[in-house]
Motif scaffolding. Structure first.
Motif, mmCIF file in Angstrom:
data_model
loop_
_atom_site.group_PDB
_atom_site.id
_atom_site.type_symbol
_atom_site.label_atom_id
_atom_site.label_comp_id
_atom_site.label_asym_id
_atom_site.label_seq_id
_atom_site.Cartn_x
_atom_site.Cartn_y
_atom_site.Cartn_z
ATOM 1 N N SER B 121 16.488 10.987 26.982
ATOM 2 C CA SER B 121 15.956 9.735 27.523
ATOM 3 C C SER B 121 14.437 9.754 27.404
ATOM 4 O O SER B 121 13.813 10.811 27.381
ATOM 5 C CB SER B 121 16.388 9.567 28.975
ATOM 6 N N SER B 126 15.029 15.180 29.881
ATOM 7 C CA SER B 126 15.640 16.479 30.104
ATOM 8 C C SER B 126 16.378 16.902 28.844
ATOM 9 O O SER B 126 16.485 18.076 28.544
ATOM 10 C CB SER B 126 16.565 16.448 31.318
ATOM 11 N N GLY B 127 16.854 15.923 28.076
ATOM 12 C CA GLY B 127 17.542 16.248 26.826
ATOM 13 C C GLY B 127 18.720 17.158 27.041
ATOM 14 O O GLY B 127 19.093 17.929 26.158
ATOM 15 N N VAL B 129 21.461 16.156 29.629
ATOM 16 C CA VAL B 129 22.580 15.537 30.340
ATOM 17 C C VAL B 129 23.881 15.579 29.518
ATOM 18 O O VAL B 129 24.926 15.947 30.050
ATOM 19 C CB VAL B 129 22.223 14.112 30.825
HETATM 20 N N1 AMP Z 1 21.344 7.692 34.933
HETATM 21 C C1 AMP Z 1 21.997 7.677 33.764
HETATM 22 N N2 AMP Z 1 22.965 6.733 33.545
HETATM 23 C C2 AMP Z 1 23.631 6.710 32.370
HETATM 24 N N3 AMP Z 1 23.418 7.571 31.372
HETATM 25 C C3 AMP Z 1 22.479 8.523 31.522
HETATM 26 C C4 AMP Z 1 21.740 8.643 32.730
HETATM 27 N N4 AMP Z 1 20.900 9.691 32.591
HETATM 28 C C5 AMP Z 1 21.097 10.204 31.350
HETATM 29 N N5 AMP Z 1 22.063 9.513 30.701
HETATM 30 C C6 AMP Z 1 22.576 9.720 29.326
HETATM 31 O O1 AMP Z 1 22.150 10.978 28.840
HETATM 32 C C7 AMP Z 1 21.290 10.808 27.702
HETATM 33 C C8 AMP Z 1 20.237 11.913 27.675
HETATM 34 O O2 AMP Z 1 19.425 11.834 28.826
HETATM 35 P P1 AMP Z 1 18.520 13.035 29.374
HETATM 36 O O3 AMP Z 1 19.347 14.273 29.303
HETATM 37 O O4 AMP Z 1 18.150 12.622 30.756
HETATM 38 O O5 AMP Z 1 17.316 13.153 28.462
HETATM 39 C C9 AMP Z 1 20.771 9.388 27.829
HETATM 40 O O6 AMP Z 1 20.351 8.833 26.591
HETATM 41 C C10 AMP Z 1 21.987 8.668 28.394
HETATM 42 O O7 AMP Z 1 22.924 8.382 27.374
#
Ligand code: AMP
Ligand code: FAD
Lengths: 319, 260
Positions: B121, B126-127, B129
């Motif tokens: 995101s 965090s890359g 999730v």
């Molecule tokens: N609050 C959230 N709601 C829905 N999808 C999320 C959320 N946070 C993270 N994701 C999904 O996880 C991906 C990677 O996010 P992150 O790991 O936070 O960089 C995002 O592009 C979303 O597809």
């Protein structure tokens, strides 16, 4: 003092600089131990390098299988070591794989996770650079063994002697039914240039470079400075330069001593990946380009005039 | 093939982003909120998989009430329905708790074969999730995909990272994350925008999703932000116009800085 586990970043036992950076940071928290997940012989090779960064122990988790699976072999090895050694923290390079390993490990251990840390003190307080360097924060872990991913290039390596005693540990067998299997790999050509996130100098080209062929101008300047080559998203999307060299919000974050931007407008998303560089030099035809707002030295001009002259001048100085 | 696509609403990268002074959480009021661009690509990939194999696409989102704009965008692009996990108690959740909450929300969708997410995101970065979800669901992770293909029972991706490109295969169900080079997302058509207004969005509280309120939110986060502040702004330095010796001037500057 307790141990601090550091996941070594290496390719076939060849240690990446970030491993030394993490070991340096780990010494502030306890006794650093490098964890090597790799194929046979990787542990000994890594040990021969990390003895200069104060690694007391090198846990060698070697198996022929590790390259056939993504991420999970390292998570399994680290989880077992945490269980056994109750370390003060686990430090992991904030690479693509590293961030995923850190995330899964934190979930499995029920630990607090700190992601993309740029500094770490002896009390375990970590510094973050947010929103592409426009915001700063500090944070600590409140629950469990801290799992911390550290951005490459953010900690200055200080050497220290370490015994680097190799100890073999198991790689738990992977469950082929639910795991993703790697069936082929096309490694990137390493080339002679330093890695983008490790380089002291980065020379980047943007849409203004105009074509893939013209990127030779950027490369020549980079080679004269012993620099890595980067690119803006517009340059990557136009097919001028490969994706893995993209700098910015959705590309690499770099923080070199010197960043040279050629034909890059300096959109906020590009700045997000390079504005913490110590010195920024920009060449752009457009005197109003936003890159000049953050450049220590800006030249309003044609990059095809300025860059070759710059390359030649540096060559002269080096004699 | 039933597909869940994870969509997140983020502050627009074009606007000024900051944390709120009081509790160091994202200041959502200060910036325009948009569906994260990478998630438009995730939606596109989910729609392509549905077009190839049939089934349904469900957009799942965790976020405050206004995140329903991001959900509407996914629906107007063509997703069939949505789950919006929305509860005051989620405010300030860290990445680990977010993954747990999303896993619970995915659990409310019937017979899911594939979860598609963005690789990272633009706000939290965090890359991790998607990888954490794979850990929690016990499914295979095929992340950072620049290409996804499936025959309906297994999935193959080309994973692109610094190390190069790896071909990765797994049985379904699985979690896939996509890179920004994977596709060009479609624009919602007028018809799509009208149809989205009638598509079902189930809004879930923590209790609805069966999530323990003591495991999420700021107070229960595994990590705690201690301080936050804007970085000191970088100031513009010297600017010259090239009159034939621009390259020489750069070298003089670099030499003055002891950089060459
Ligand atoms: N609050 C959230 N709601 C829905 N999808 C999320 C959320 N946070 C993270 N994701 C999904 O996880 C991906 C990677 O996010 P992150 O790991 O936070 O960089 C995002 O592009 C979303 O597809
Ligand atoms: C969610 C999101 C994420 C993004 N992530 C990134 C990212 O990671 N990295 C990134 O870079 N961008 C990213 N962008 C894109 C960003 O907004 C810009 O579009 C991009 O950075 C522009 O690249 P550029 O400066 O090369 O091209 P342009 O903006 O087109 O600028 C080209 C510049 O070259 C100059 N020029 C042309 N010819 C010459 C010449 N002969 N000599 C000198 N100067 C010349 C022009 O004056 C112009 O200023 C992202 C955008 C979004 C919405």
């Amino acid at each position: 003092m307790s141990e601090v586990l550091v996941l070594a970043d290496h390719a076939g036992g060849e240690v990446k600089k970030v491993t030394h950076e993490l070991l340096t940071a780990a010494r502030r928290l306890g006794d650093p131990a490098a964890v090597v997940v790799g194929t046979s012989g990787a542990g000994e090779k890594v040990a021969a390098s990390v003895n200069t960064s104060g690694a007391a122990t090198v846990y060698a988790a070697e198996s022929d299988e590790v390259d056939d699976y993504l991420v999970t072999p390292a998570v399994d090895v680290l989880a077992a070591l945490v269980e056994r050694t109750s370390p003060a923290a686990v430090l992991i390079p904030a690479s693509v794989d590293g961030k995923e390993i850190a995330g899964r490990l934190a979930v499995r251990l029920g630990s607090g996770l700190l992601s993309e840390v740029v500094d770490l003190d002896s009390a375990g307080v970590a510094s973050h650079s947010l929103f592409g360097g426009s915001y700063e924060a500090t944070a600590t872990v409140a629950t469990g063994t801290p799992v911390i991913s550290v951005l490459p290039g953010s900690v200055e390596v200080a050497s220290a002697e370490g015994a680097a005693a190799v100890e073999a540990v198991e790689v738990p067998a992977q469950d082929a039914a639910t795991a993703a299997r790697v069936t082929a790999r096309q490694p990137v050509e390493a080339g002679d240039r330093p890695e983008l996130t490790e380089a002291n100098v980065v020379v980047s080209g943007g849409r203004g470079v105009g074509s893939a062929e013209s990127f030779a101008v950027v490369e020549k300047l980079a080679d004269s400075l012993g620099a890595a080559v980067g690119a803006s998203r517009a340059a990557v999307d136009s097919g001028y330069y490969p994706h893995q060299f993209q700098v910015g919000q959705t590309g690499k974050t770099v923080s070199p001593q010197l960043y040279l931007a050629l034909g890059i407008s300096g959109a906020i998303q590009h700045r997000a990946g390079m504005q913490t560089s110590k010195t920024i030099v920009a060449v752009n035809k457009d005197a109003e380009a936003p890159i000049f707002e953050i450049a220590d030295f800006g030249v309003v001009g044609d990059l095809f005039q300025v860059a070759p002259q710059l390359t030649e001048e540096i060559g002269k100085r080096q004699g | 093939m039933n597909i869940v696509v994870l969509v997140k609403q983020v502050p627009d990268t074009w606007s000024e982003r900051k944390l709120s002074g009081s509790d160091h959480t994202l200041d959502r009021a200060s910036a325009d909120a948009v569906l994260d661009e990478i998630n438009e690509r995730a939606v596109e990939e989910a729609l392509l998989a549905k077009e190839a194999h049939g089934g349904e696409v469900t957009a799942v989102c965790m976020g405050p009430e206004r995140a329903n704009e991001a959900i509407r965008k996914a629906l107007s692009m063509g997703a069939d329905k949505a789950v919006h996990l929305q509860d005051e108690g989620l405010h300030g959740s860290d990445a680990v708790a977010t993954a747990r909450a999303l896993a619970a929300a995915i659990g409310t969708v019937e017979s899911v074969d594939l979860v598609v997410a963005g690789n990272e995101s633009t706000d939290g970065r965090s890359g991790a999730v998607p990888a954490m979800l794979a850990e929690l669901l016990g499914w295979a992770q095929l992340t950072h995909a620049r290409k996804v293909t499936s025959d309906g029972s297994a999935v193959t991706v080309e994973r692109e990272t610094d190390a190069g490109v790896a071909t990765v295969e797994a049985n379904l169900p699985a979690v896939v994350s996509v890179t920004e080079k994977i596709n060009e997302p479609r624009y919602p058509s007028f018809k799509g925008i009208m149809a989205a207004k009638k598509k079902p969005v189930s809004v879930l509280s923590l209790a609805d999703a069966g999530i323990d309120a003591g495991a999420v939110g700021l107070a229960n986060a595994g990590s705690q932000v201690v301080s936050s502040a804007p970085a000191p702004p970088k100031e513009a330095g010297q600017k010259v116009t090239d009159e034939g010796n621009g390259g020489v001037q750069v070298v003089e500057f670099l030499s003055g800085q002891k950089l060459v």
